[in-house]
Design a protein around this motif. Sequence first.
Motif, short mmCIF file in Angstrom:
data_model
loop_
_atom_site.label_atom_id
_atom_site.label_comp_id
_atom_site.label_asym_id
_atom_site.label_seq_id
_atom_site.Cartn_x
_atom_site.Cartn_y
_atom_site.Cartn_z
N PHE A 1 14.71 -4.76 -5.23
CA PHE A 1 13.42 -5.40 -5.49
C PHE A 1 12.81 -4.87 -6.79
N LEU A 2 12.85 -3.54 -6.96
CA LEU A 2 12.28 -2.96 -8.19
C LEU A 2 13.07 -3.42 -9.40
N THR B 1 5.13 0.77 -1.12
CA THR B 1 5.34 0.98 -2.55
C THR B 1 5.66 -0.34 -3.25
N GLY B 2 6.59 -1.09 -2.63
CA GLY B 2 6.98 -2.36 -3.24
C GLY B 2 5.79 -3.31 -3.34
N SER C 1 13.24 5.53 10.63
CA SER C 1 13.47 4.21 10.04
C SER C 1 12.14 3.51 9.78
N LEU C 2 11.24 3.64 10.74
CA LEU C 2 9.93 2.98 10.60
C LEU C 2 9.22 3.47 9.35
N PHE C 3 9.28 4.79 9.12
CA PHE C 3 8.56 5.30 7.95
C PHE C 3 9.32 5.03 6.65
N MET C 4 10.63 4.87 6.73
CA MET C 4 11.35 4.41 5.54
C MET C 4 10.88 3.00 5.18
N VAL C 5 10.80 2.15 6.22
CA VAL C 5 10.35 0.78 5.98
C VAL C 5 8.92 0.80 5.43
N MET D 1 9.73 7.05 -6.85
CA MET D 1 8.68 6.41 -6.06
C MET D 1 8.95 6.57 -4.57
N PHE D 2 10.21 6.43 -4.17
CA PHE D 2 10.54 6.54 -2.75
C PHE D 2 10.21 7.94 -2.24
N VAL E 1 8.84 1.94 1.79
CA VAL E 1 9.39 0.93 0.88
C VAL E 1 8.45 -0.26 0.76
N SER F 1 13.19 4.19 -8.69
CA SER F 1 13.23 3.97 -7.24
C SER F 1 13.23 5.30 -6.50
#
Lengths: 190, 249
Positions: free
Chosen positions: A57-58, B40-41, B30-34, B93-94, B37, B90
């Motif tokens: 996406f980025l 931030t996105g 997984s929830l917090f990865m989502v 920011m991640f 992302v 990426s």
Amino acid sequence: MFVTPGYAQETAPAEGELQTEIVHEEGGEAGFPPFDTSTYPSQLLWLAITFGLFYLFLQKVVLPRIGNILEVRRDRIAHDLDQAARNKEEADAAVAAYEQELADARTKAHAIAQAAQDAAKADAEAERKSVEADLEQKLVEAERRIAIVREAAMKDVGTIAEDTAGAIVEALIDRKPDDAAIAAAVSQVR
Amino acid sequence: MAEDPIHQFQISRLIPIEIGGLDFSFTNSSLFMVATVVTTGAFLYLTTSSRGLVPSRTQSVSEMSYEFVANMLRDATGPQGMRFFPLVFSLFMFILVANMFGMVPYFFTVTSHLIVTFALAMVVMLTLVGYGLKTHGARFFKLFVPHGVPGVLVPLVASIEVISFLSRPISLSVRLFANMLAGHITLKVFAGFVTTLSGLGAFGVIGAVLPLLLTIAITGLEFLVSFLQAYVFAVLTCMYLNDAVHPDH
């Protein structure tokens, strides 16, 4: 849904699960969650999915867009600076032209004033000369007339003297003397 | 149990998924990865959608993070390294947002698990090796033989270089993991002192003031560490990628 297990246990402790976890921890290896290998496949899979999508996406959408925004701004600023520099040049040229014109005008005004002064001076000179000539002429005329008058007067003096002398002689000798002799005598005396 | 400082790192299944005997459940991690992302996105996408010539406050946050990472990468690798910009950005920011999410009470810290940070470090190392071999071929291995080393010492120096190269993903991942883990444990322990002491009556309440102040101070420190570790990870990534771009150095 957002809660960590720690919180979940505080709010709704599940006795059975709690118990097994304690056992796990005392068991060592599986007790420390970061070293619990049974969770690795799930973490790796979801990291790959989320980070992969995030990266795509980025890379495809966000970074080209921000890069474009920054580029447009940089171009715009460069363009504006160019424009400003051009405007400044124009203004400088206008100032130079104005100053040139001003200098020209000043020179011209000076020349005109000089010419006017010269002309006035010449006029005055000519006037003075003509007046002087006039006076000179009048003087000559007057002198001439004086000379004429004097001459006439002098001529009259002779005649009067002859007349007077004739009269005196006639009175003395009682005889009219010769005019020529009297004239000769008078002219001799004079 | 509530005061167990390790419990915040526990992974719990939210949606159990099992494929081929392996557990691929959708967990709190997984929830917090989502969440990381998506947040931030969405932030980067929405704040730049107006493409303002004069940026709004939020747009300049996005632009500043872009230029921050871009300058970091350009300084380390020069213009040739800019092909890695999406990756470094990426990663930065991640990790940054995941660390910051971890600072919110009751939130799970994605980067406090070694396997996650190690996977991120491996992404960097595989990119490094893959790109280095593809563009430089065998010359890539000059990386392990620094200039001006006497011939006798080459095997020794080269083996040291290889070991240091192989330890890079470990140091990269352990640094981030250990910082997040230790910080969160420290916070939890000091906060635990506060609740325990204040439960002991008036004297305990007075005694709880010191750990409370420490907890506040450490919270501030942890925000700094969250940013700093994301920055360190990104900077080291840039420096490692520089080897892929210029292996002869």
